[in-house]
Scaffold this motif. Structure first.
Motif, PDB file in Angstrom:
ATOM      1  N   GLY A 150       0.793  -1.227   0.000  1.00 54.07           N
ATOM      2  CA  GLY A 150       0.000   0.000   0.000  1.00 54.07           C
ATOM      3  C   GLY A 150       0.823   1.275   0.000  1.00 54.07           C
ATOM      4  N   SER A 151       2.138   1.146  -0.131  1.00 55.01           N
ATOM      5  CA  SER A 151       3.017   2.313  -0.043  1.00 55.01           C
ATOM      6  C   SER A 151       2.968   3.170  -1.303  1.00 55.01           C
ATOM      7  CB  SER A 151       4.470   1.871   0.207  1.00 55.01           C
ATOM      8  OG  SER A 151       5.009   1.260  -0.953  1.00 55.01           O
ATOM      9  N   ALA A 152       3.338   4.413  -1.130  1.00 53.89           N
ATOM     10  CA  ALA A 152       3.425   5.337  -2.268  1.00 53.89           C
ATOM     11  C   ALA A 152       4.475   4.859  -3.268  1.00 53.89           C
ATOM     12  CB  ALA A 152       3.753   6.748  -1.773  1.00 53.89           C
ATOM     13  N   ALA A 153       5.536   4.213  -2.781  1.00 56.80           N
ATOM     14  CA  ALA A 153       6.589   3.724  -3.677  1.00 56.80           C
ATOM     15  C   ALA A 153       6.060   2.638  -4.613  1.00 56.80           C
ATOM     16  CB  ALA A 153       7.770   3.194  -2.870  1.00 56.80           C
ATOM     17  N   VAL A 154       5.238   1.740  -4.100  1.00 56.35           N
ATOM     18  CA  VAL A 154       4.672   0.686  -4.949  1.00 56.35           C
ATOM     19  C   VAL A 154       3.673   1.293  -5.934  1.00 56.35           C
ATOM     20  CG1 VAL A 154       3.249  -1.412  -4.946  1.00 56.35           C
ATOM     21  CG2 VAL A 154       5.146  -1.183  -3.331  1.00 56.35           C
ATOM     22  N   ALA A 155       2.871   2.246  -5.474  1.00 54.10           N
ATOM     23  CA  ALA A 155       1.931   2.924  -6.378  1.00 54.10           C
ATOM     24  C   ALA A 155       2.677   3.641  -7.497  1.00 54.10           C
ATOM     25  CB  ALA A 155       1.066   3.902  -5.595  1.00 54.10           C
ATOM     26  N   ALA A 156       3.783   4.315  -7.160  1.00 56.23           N
ATOM     27  CA  ALA A 156       4.577   5.015  -8.179  1.00 56.23           C
ATOM     28  C   ALA A 156       5.182   4.013  -9.160  1.00 56.23           C
ATOM     29  CB  ALA A 156       5.662   5.853  -7.508  1.00 56.23           C
ATOM     30  N   PHE A 157       5.620   2.853  -8.651  1.00 53.41           N
ATOM     31  CA  PHE A 157       6.161   1.824  -9.530  1.00 53.41           C
ATOM     32  C   PHE A 157       5.118   1.398 -10.559  1.00 53.41           C
ATOM     33  CE2 PHE A 157       6.127  -2.689 -10.536  1.00 53.41           C
ATOM     34  CZ  PHE A 157       7.252  -2.741 -11.352  1.00 53.41           C
ATOM     35  N   PHE A 158       3.903   1.082 -10.092  1.00 53.84           N
ATOM     36  CA  PHE A 158       2.884   0.604 -11.027  1.00 53.84           C
ATOM     37  C   PHE A 158       2.452   1.682 -12.008  1.00 53.84           C
ATOM     38  CE2 PHE A 158       2.516  -3.105  -8.251  1.00 53.84           C
ATOM     39  CZ  PHE A 158       2.534  -4.090  -9.228  1.00 53.84           C
ATOM     40  N   ALA A 159       2.515   2.942 -11.606  1.00 49.34           N
ATOM     41  CA  ALA A 159       2.197   4.023 -12.546  1.00 49.34           C
ATOM     42  C   ALA A 159       3.178   4.035 -13.714  1.00 49.34           C
ATOM     43  CB  ALA A 159       2.201   5.369 -11.822  1.00 49.34           C
ATOM     44  N   VAL A 160       4.442   3.738 -13.430  1.00 53.52           N
ATOM     45  CA  VAL A 160       5.466   3.664 -14.478  1.00 53.52           C
ATOM     46  C   VAL A 160       5.366   2.341 -15.229  1.00 53.52           C
ATOM     47  CG1 VAL A 160       7.967   3.521 -14.888  1.00 53.52           C
ATOM     48  CG2 VAL A 160       7.062   5.219 -13.280  1.00 53.52           C
ATOM     49  N   ALA A 161       5.172   1.253 -14.498  1.00 53.61           N
ATOM     50  CA  ALA A 161       5.255  -0.086 -15.081  1.00 53.61           C
ATOM     51  C   ALA A 161       4.055  -0.464 -15.943  1.00 53.61           C
ATOM     52  CB  ALA A 161       5.425  -1.121 -13.970  1.00 53.61           C
ATOM     53  N   GLU A 162       2.862  -0.119 -15.532  1.00 55.81           N
ATOM     54  CA  GLU A 162       1.677  -0.610 -16.246  1.00 55.81           C
ATOM     55  C   GLU A 162       1.697  -0.299 -17.748  1.00 55.81           C
ATOM     56  OE1 GLU A 162      -1.626   0.710 -13.826  1.00 55.81           O
ATOM     57  OE2 GLU A 162      -1.584  -1.183 -12.708  1.00 55.81           O
ATOM     58  N   PRO A 163       2.081   0.913 -18.164  1.00 57.63           N
ATOM     59  CA  PRO A 163       2.070   1.176 -19.608  1.00 57.63           C
ATOM     60  C   PRO A 163       3.131   0.411 -20.409  1.00 57.63           C
ATOM     61  CG  PRO A 163       2.130   3.236 -18.348  1.00 57.63           C
ATOM     62  CD  PRO A 163       2.357   2.117 -17.395  1.00 57.63           C
ATOM     63  N   ILE A 164       4.131  -0.141 -19.724  1.00 58.25           N
ATOM     64  CA  ILE A 164       5.219  -0.818 -20.452  1.00 58.25           C
ATOM     65  C   ILE A 164       5.268  -2.321 -20.188  1.00 58.25           C
ATOM     66  CG2 ILE A 164       6.616   1.275 -20.660  1.00 58.25           C
ATOM     67  CD1 ILE A 164       8.367   0.177 -18.346  1.00 58.25           C
ATOM     68  N   LEU A 165       4.231  -2.864 -19.547  1.00 59.66           N
ATOM     69  CA  LEU A 165       4.186  -4.303 -19.296  1.00 59.66           C
ATOM     70  C   LEU A 165       3.925  -5.064 -20.584  1.00 59.66           C
ATOM     71  CD1 LEU A 165       2.083  -4.527 -16.018  1.00 59.66           C
ATOM     72  CD2 LEU A 165       4.515  -5.070 -16.280  1.00 59.66           C
ATOM     73  N   ALA A 166       4.581  -6.198 -20.720  1.00 55.03           N
ATOM     74  CA  ALA A 166       4.308  -7.132 -21.815  1.00 55.03           C
ATOM     75  C   ALA A 166       3.620  -8.336 -21.178  1.00 55.03           C
ATOM     76  CB  ALA A 166       5.597  -7.533 -22.518  1.00 55.03           C
ATOM     77  N   GLY A 167       2.347  -8.224 -20.929  1.00 57.00           N
ATOM     78  CA  GLY A 167       1.589  -9.286 -20.269  1.00 57.00           C
ATOM     79  C   GLY A 167       1.358  -8.978 -18.807  1.00 57.00           C
ATOM     80  N   LYS A 168       0.693  -9.915 -18.155  1.00 61.26           N
ATOM     81  CA  LYS A 168       0.334  -9.752 -16.753  1.00 61.26           C
ATOM     82  C   LYS A 168       1.526 -10.034 -15.843  1.00 61.26           C
ATOM     83  CE  LYS A 168      -4.522 -10.823 -17.266  1.00 61.26           C
ATOM     84  NZ  LYS A 168      -5.660 -11.590 -16.759  1.00 61.26           N
ATOM     85  N   VAL A 169       1.546  -9.360 -14.713  1.00 59.95           N
ATOM     86  CA  VAL A 169       2.527  -9.652 -13.675  1.00 59.95           C
ATOM     87  C   VAL A 169       2.085 -10.951 -13.000  1.00 59.95           C
ATOM     88  CG1 VAL A 169       3.523  -8.870 -11.493  1.00 59.95           C
ATOM     89  CG2 VAL A 169       3.048  -7.211 -13.316  1.00 59.95           C
TER      90      VAL A 169
END
Length: 100
Positions: free
Chosen positions: A68-87
């Motif tokens: 639930g941390s801000a760091a994890v939220a910031a990670f997913f904001a960057v990561a989601e648009p560049i994912l190649a498939g599901k985590v």
């Protein structure tokens, strides 16, 4: 000990961005999360777009604080648009570990 293993695949050409985003989370964990007992980030030798994290938490509360941390939220904001498939996430109870 509660663990999470995550397999994250970046779109080709985005692996540097994904690597940097994961390392920012690792830096945050090291500085701010004493109950995150271990946070390991690996980059696949055969496929540099594939990353694995192995996360060790003292208990479920520590896992929830991390997730639930801000760091994890910031990670997913960057990561989601560049994912190649599901985590791929595996949450587990650690049953054995070799000490460092």
């Amino acid at each position: 000990m509660i663990t999470i293993t995550a397999v994250i695949t970046a779109a080709p050409g985005s692996e540097g961005v994904m690597r940097d985003a994961l390392l920012k989370v690792a830096d945050h964990v090291a500085a701010n999360e004493p109950e995150t007992v271990g946070f390991f980030v690996s980059q696949d030798l055969a496929d540099p777009c594939r990353f694995t994290t192995y996360e060790r938490f003292a208990d479920e509360a520590a896992m929830h604080r991390h997730n639930g941390s801000a760091a994890v939220a910031a990670f997913f904001a960057v990561a989601e648009p560049i994912l190649a498939g599901k985590v791929v996430l595996v949450t587990a109870a650690e049953i054995s570990a070799k000490g460092a």
